[in-house]
Design a protein around this motif. Sequence first.
Motif, short mmCIF file in Angstrom:
data_model
loop_
_atom_site.label_atom_id
_atom_site.label_comp_id
_atom_site.label_asym_id
_atom_site.label_seq_id
_atom_site.Cartn_x
_atom_site.Cartn_y
_atom_site.Cartn_z
N VAL A 1 1.53 10.13 -5.21
CA VAL A 1 2.12 11.45 -4.99
C VAL A 1 3.24 11.72 -6.00
CG1 VAL A 1 3.40 12.89 -3.36
CG2 VAL A 1 1.52 11.41 -2.55
N LEU A 2 4.07 10.69 -6.21
CA LEU A 2 5.26 10.86 -7.05
C LEU A 2 4.89 11.14 -8.51
CD1 LEU A 2 8.35 10.71 -6.68
CD2 LEU A 2 8.23 8.32 -7.38
N PRO B 1 -2.86 3.40 3.19
CA PRO B 1 -1.60 3.99 2.69
C PRO B 1 -1.57 4.12 1.17
CG PRO B 1 -1.21 1.76 3.47
CD PRO B 1 -2.59 2.13 3.89
N ALA B 2 -2.36 3.32 0.45
CA ALA B 2 -2.37 3.43 -1.00
C ALA B 2 -3.17 4.62 -1.48
CB ALA B 2 -2.94 2.14 -1.60
N SER B 3 -4.21 5.03 -0.75
CA SER B 3 -5.12 6.07 -1.23
C SER B 3 -4.94 7.42 -0.54
CB SER B 3 -6.57 5.60 -1.07
OG SER B 3 -6.84 5.30 0.30
N LEU B 4 -4.59 7.42 0.76
CA LEU B 4 -4.55 8.69 1.50
C LEU B 4 -3.54 9.68 0.94
CD1 LEU B 4 -5.07 7.54 5.21
CD2 LEU B 4 -6.72 8.63 3.67
N PRO B 5 -2.33 9.26 0.54
CA PRO B 5 -1.40 10.26 -0.05
C PRO B 5 -1.99 10.93 -1.29
CG PRO B 5 -0.21 8.30 0.57
CD PRO B 5 -1.66 7.98 0.72
N GLY C 1 0.82 -1.21 0.00
CA GLY C 1 0.00 0.00 0.00
C GLY C 1 0.85 1.26 0.00
N VAL C 2 1.97 1.25 0.74
CA VAL C 2 2.86 2.40 0.78
C VAL C 2 3.44 2.69 -0.60
CG1 VAL C 2 5.08 3.22 1.67
CG2 VAL C 2 3.41 2.19 3.23
N LEU C 3 3.86 1.64 -1.34
CA LEU C 3 4.40 1.83 -2.68
C LEU C 3 3.37 2.45 -3.61
CD1 LEU C 3 6.55 -1.41 -3.27
CD2 LEU C 3 7.35 0.94 -2.95
N TRP C 4 2.12 1.98 -3.50
CA TRP C 4 1.08 2.57 -4.34
C TRP C 4 0.74 3.99 -3.88
CZ3 TRP C 4 -0.74 1.04 -8.93
CH2 TRP C 4 -0.43 -0.26 -9.35
#
Length: 579
Positions: free
Chosen positions: A103-104, A144-148, A95-98
């Motif tokens: 953002v990136l 973590p995948a969607s919130l950023p 999820g962090v990678l997504w």
Amino acid sequence: MKANNTHLHLILREQTKLLFEHLPFVLYGVMAASAGLVAVLWQTSQDATLLLWLLAVYLLTGLRWLGRRRFLQQGHHFDPKYWIKTAIAFTAASGVLWGIAGVLFFSTEPLVLITLTIFLAAMVAGAVSSHSCHTPAFAAFALPASLPFIARCIAEASTFYVVLGTVSLVYVLINIHYGRNLQNMVIQSIRLRFQNAELVEELTMQKRVAEQASAAKTRFLAAASHDLRQPVQAIELLIDALGTDLANHPSKGLLNRIQEAGHGLRNLLNTLLDSAKVNSAAITAKPRHIQLEPLLRRVCQELAPQARLKNLDIRVASTKACGYSDPALLELILRNYIENAIKYSHKGRILVGCRRLGEFIRIEVHDMGIGIPTSAQETVFQEYYQLGNPERDKAKGLGLGLYIADSLSRLLNHDLGVRSTVGKGSMFYVTVPLGKSSHLIDVPHHAPANLTPLRGKTVLVIDDDDMVRASVSEMLSRWECNTVAAENAEAALRILVAQGKMPDAIVADYRLQTKCNGMQAIQSLRSQLGNVPAVILTGDTGASRVQEANQSGFKLLHKPLSGVQLREALSELIGQASA
């Protein structure tokens, strides 16, 4: 509390197994989606960044695959708490990678924005089904995948992006709620599976206990059938012997009443034991093709003495019909029908015959008795029900005969019933499938011949019960027979050699205290004395015993039997041997 904790532990184990079972499909989806995202965004001048991100995704995918292999190596001995945390950690890392990609690679360019929105939404939606068994694992990926991406949209501070971020947040929350509902369904399904497994285990245990109880009942009934019939047999023969001595004695009337009581005791005993066998499922049907007329005539001949006592005439209509049924059980049904007809008839005759009905044969027993009201024509087949016996006179039976007939017909899958008119009589019937004469099995059976005189004949009696040996010997002495009585084959042979006698017939009880049974005892004596005619007495009325006796070729008589039946059997055997 302990049982509840055990269930929670088992549920957690199942959730862990489901997460790792679904993992291959998840990893395939992640690899395809990440490659697709990079391909679409390749023209955004972030080639190096896209490749580094894709490499990180694939490296994590490889680690998750290795983690799954290690989990599978644990077999059934894995720690669910450790491995559920491991699974959550992996999903959170993915999820962090997504989330980093959201953002990136974020851009206000419509194509990029639409691409990121679609891919992130698809990954969140896909994770619902693959991680629905455990909501924390799904949330560890979805948040973590969607919130950023959501935060980045809101940071643009324009209406469009704020709305897009808000809608995305609502979408994620709805998916989390939906995932939680799916988790509850999965947990409920797991619980039901455990409950079903426990229920199956309990039913299996109950079945095992019931089978053991049934086997115990069968052994008890076999022993009870033999042990209870022994004294009744002795009484029956002693009364018959005494009847010969008191033929012209003033006490003959009293003896007749004693004899009637003995007959009642015999009938009650037979009925109770047959009912117990039906209720304990100790009877197994073994149907075969049979010729019906010999069976009908045999039953009627055995019951004719009872009918003559009431001045009733029993007739059998001639038939060549064959049926498909268990002959021993069918005979028991018909025996109960005919005994019932004798019991409730005071004049006229009883007619037994067959009627062809397509692919079936209906065996009918007609009487001219008191008849049965329409309202009671179904009730008469119930246990302990008797028509016209409110005082429960035991001389009229226990009301089990028709119940046994009905139970046996259900076992055989035969239709049975009654048609009756009050004051005119009844017709009881049982319908059996049509048999084939080409499939008949030859069963040794001999029509009764004229009585051969027994005077001077030597009869060997083998029975381990002193009372039965004495009563049979006493009965034989009235017919001027020479009797040799022994408890087993070895003792019998010693007595015969010592007295220099050769038996004209052997009467042996089936159940002996020695290792060999009556049939084996007869065979042992025949090996020494030659082919001596023999008859077996048994208190066991099981269908298997009848089949075993038929296969042996020996005549079988069921205890308790009357002196008349014994004399007819011996006369028939000796007459055939001398013919």
